[in-house]
Design a protein around this motif. Structure first.
Motif, mmCIF file in Angstrom:
data_model
loop_
_atom_site.group_PDB
_atom_site.id
_atom_site.type_symbol
_atom_site.label_atom_id
_atom_site.label_comp_id
_atom_site.label_asym_id
_atom_site.label_seq_id
_atom_site.Cartn_x
_atom_site.Cartn_y
_atom_site.Cartn_z
ATOM 1 N N GLY A 1 52.831 35.485 28.755
ATOM 2 C CA GLY A 1 51.922 36.532 28.305
ATOM 3 C C GLY A 1 50.640 36.672 29.081
ATOM 4 O O GLY A 1 50.300 37.757 29.496
ATOM 5 N N THR A 2 49.911 35.598 29.285
ATOM 6 C CA THR A 2 48.598 35.713 29.906
ATOM 7 C C THR A 2 48.615 35.156 31.316
ATOM 8 O O THR A 2 49.094 34.053 31.544
ATOM 9 C CB THR A 2 47.543 34.960 29.072
ATOM 10 O OG1 THR A 2 47.609 35.427 27.729
ATOM 11 C CG2 THR A 2 46.150 35.190 29.597
ATOM 12 N N GLY A 3 48.065 35.931 32.258
ATOM 13 C CA GLY A 3 48.009 35.483 33.645
ATOM 14 C C GLY A 3 46.753 34.700 33.951
ATOM 15 O O GLY A 3 46.792 33.645 34.552
ATOM 16 N N PHE A 4 45.597 35.237 33.506
ATOM 17 C CA PHE A 4 44.333 34.524 33.696
ATOM 18 C C PHE A 4 43.295 35.066 32.742
ATOM 19 O O PHE A 4 43.473 36.099 32.106
ATOM 20 C CB PHE A 4 43.846 34.612 35.156
ATOM 21 C CG PHE A 4 43.533 36.001 35.637
ATOM 22 C CD1 PHE A 4 42.333 36.624 35.325
ATOM 23 C CD2 PHE A 4 44.437 36.689 36.436
ATOM 24 C CE1 PHE A 4 42.030 37.895 35.793
ATOM 25 C CE2 PHE A 4 44.151 37.971 36.910
ATOM 26 C CZ PHE A 4 42.941 38.564 36.577
ATOM 27 N N ILE A 5 42.199 34.339 32.645
ATOM 28 C CA ILE A 5 41.053 34.766 31.845
ATOM 29 C C ILE A 5 39.801 34.626 32.699
ATOM 30 O O ILE A 5 39.651 33.650 33.437
ATOM 31 C CB ILE A 5 40.930 33.956 30.533
ATOM 32 C CG1 ILE A 5 39.798 34.514 29.654
ATOM 33 C CG2 ILE A 5 40.767 32.476 30.814
ATOM 34 C CD1 ILE A 5 39.774 33.949 28.245
ATOM 35 N N GLY A 6 38.949 35.629 32.614
ATOM 36 C CA GLY A 6 37.669 35.589 33.308
ATOM 37 C C GLY A 6 36.549 35.748 32.295
ATOM 38 O O GLY A 6 36.711 36.476 31.304
ATOM 39 N N VAL A 7 35.446 35.071 32.514
ATOM 40 C CA VAL A 7 34.262 35.261 31.678
ATOM 41 C C VAL A 7 33.097 35.629 32.587
ATOM 42 O O VAL A 7 32.907 35.040 33.649
ATOM 43 C CB VAL A 7 33.926 34.027 30.802
ATOM 44 C CG1 VAL A 7 34.895 33.894 29.649
ATOM 45 C CG2 VAL A 7 33.911 32.736 31.605
ATOM 46 N N THR A 8 32.371 36.667 32.181
ATOM 47 C CA THR A 8 31.191 37.104 32.915
ATOM 48 C C THR A 8 30.008 37.022 31.962
ATOM 49 O O THR A 8 30.150 36.603 30.817
ATOM 50 C CB THR A 8 31.343 38.562 33.420
ATOM 51 O OG1 THR A 8 31.178 39.471 32.333
ATOM 52 C CG2 THR A 8 32.683 38.795 34.114
ATOM 53 N N ASN A 9 28.866 37.453 32.426
ATOM 54 C CA ASN A 9 27.693 37.472 31.561
ATOM 55 C C ASN A 9 27.722 38.651 30.588
ATOM 56 O O ASN A 9 26.827 38.782 29.760
ATOM 57 C CB ASN A 9 26.407 37.479 32.393
ATOM 58 C CG ASN A 9 26.308 38.693 33.297
ATOM 59 O OD1 ASN A 9 27.313 39.261 33.714
ATOM 60 N ND2 ASN A 9 25.096 39.085 33.627
ATOM 61 N N ARG A 10 28.774 39.492 30.642
ATOM 62 C CA ARG A 10 28.865 40.658 29.758
ATOM 63 C C ARG A 10 30.142 40.751 28.927
ATOM 64 O O ARG A 10 30.151 41.443 27.920
ATOM 65 C CB ARG A 10 28.724 41.940 30.582
ATOM 66 C CG ARG A 10 27.355 42.008 31.264
ATOM 67 C CD ARG A 10 27.188 43.221 32.097
ATOM 68 N NE ARG A 10 27.118 44.419 31.245
ATOM 69 C CZ ARG A 10 26.766 45.610 31.713
ATOM 70 N NH1 ARG A 10 26.457 45.761 32.975
ATOM 71 N NH2 ARG A 10 26.729 46.650 30.916
ATOM 72 N N ARG A 11 31.221 40.092 29.392
ATOM 73 C CA ARG A 11 32.507 40.263 28.703
ATOM 74 C C ARG A 11 33.507 39.175 29.079
ATOM 75 O O ARG A 11 33.289 38.394 30.011
ATOM 76 C CB ARG A 11 33.098 41.628 29.050
ATOM 77 C CG ARG A 11 33.343 41.784 30.545
ATOM 78 C CD ARG A 11 33.711 43.210 30.921
ATOM 79 N NE ARG A 11 33.444 43.428 32.346
ATOM 80 C CZ ARG A 11 34.199 44.159 33.136
ATOM 81 N NH1 ARG A 11 35.267 44.765 32.664
ATOM 82 N NH2 ARG A 11 33.891 44.314 34.402
ATOM 83 N N VAL B 1 56.239 45.464 28.255
ATOM 84 C CA VAL B 1 57.635 45.718 28.626
ATOM 85 C C VAL B 1 57.684 46.313 30.030
ATOM 86 O O VAL B 1 56.796 47.053 30.435
ATOM 87 C CB VAL B 1 58.267 46.688 27.597
ATOM 88 C CG1 VAL B 1 59.703 47.035 27.983
ATOM 89 C CG2 VAL B 1 58.237 46.072 26.210
ATOM 90 N N GLY B 2 58.726 45.991 30.762
ATOM 91 C CA GLY B 2 58.927 46.580 32.081
ATOM 92 C C GLY B 2 58.061 45.965 33.159
ATOM 93 O O GLY B 2 57.712 46.628 34.117
ATOM 94 N N LYS B 3 57.686 44.714 33.005
ATOM 95 C CA LYS B 3 56.891 43.977 33.992
ATOM 96 C C LYS B 3 55.521 44.606 34.249
ATOM 97 O O LYS B 3 54.951 44.458 35.314
ATOM 98 C CB LYS B 3 57.658 43.821 35.308
ATOM 99 C CG LYS B 3 58.924 42.998 35.163
ATOM 100 C CD LYS B 3 59.595 42.756 36.495
ATOM 101 C CE LYS B 3 60.834 41.913 36.317
ATOM 102 N NZ LYS B 3 61.527 41.657 37.553
#
Length: 122
Positions: A37-47, A56-58
């Protein structure tokens, strides 16, 4: 933080996050996620930015979650709490009725993202 100060696992994921930054937005960390399901997570100073591969369907979605919309952040474990609070490498980010669960390669990354999100939502 500039990109050189950001923590990350894979340079191409960091570059993908950097390509969509808003003026004044800074990357804090980009971590690879494991599991389906999840490829990566990023955190910034805003979100928080999550790459979601569960369509579905890649198809892949990059979802931006403003800190103001996050209601809580959880440490996820399938074990009893006999050990350390961060003995697990998973967190859950709650946004309204939706929950994004992210499993990391190591509890230190889960701890870092949890604390960043908690800082910005409290």
């Amino acid at each position: 933080m500039t990109a050189t100060n950001a923590k990350y696992d894979r340079k191409e994921q960091l570059r993908q996050i950097e390509s969509g930054l808003l003026p004044g937005e800074e990357v804090i960390a980009v971590y690879d996620a494991i599991g389906t399901g999840t490829g990566f997570i990023g955190v910034t100073n805003r979100r928080v930015i999550v790459q979601d591969k569960s369509f579905v369907g890649k198809k892949v979605a990059i979802t931006s979650i403003p800190y103001a919309k996050i209601t809580s952040v959880s440490v996820v474990s399938n074990k009893s709490w006999g050990g350390s609070f961060f003995s697990t490498g998973s967190i859950a980010i709650h946004v309204g009725a939706h929950t994004y669960e992210v499993e990391f390669r190591g509890s230190d990354k889960a701890h870092h993202v949890h604390n960043v999100v908690l800082h910005y939502i409290s």
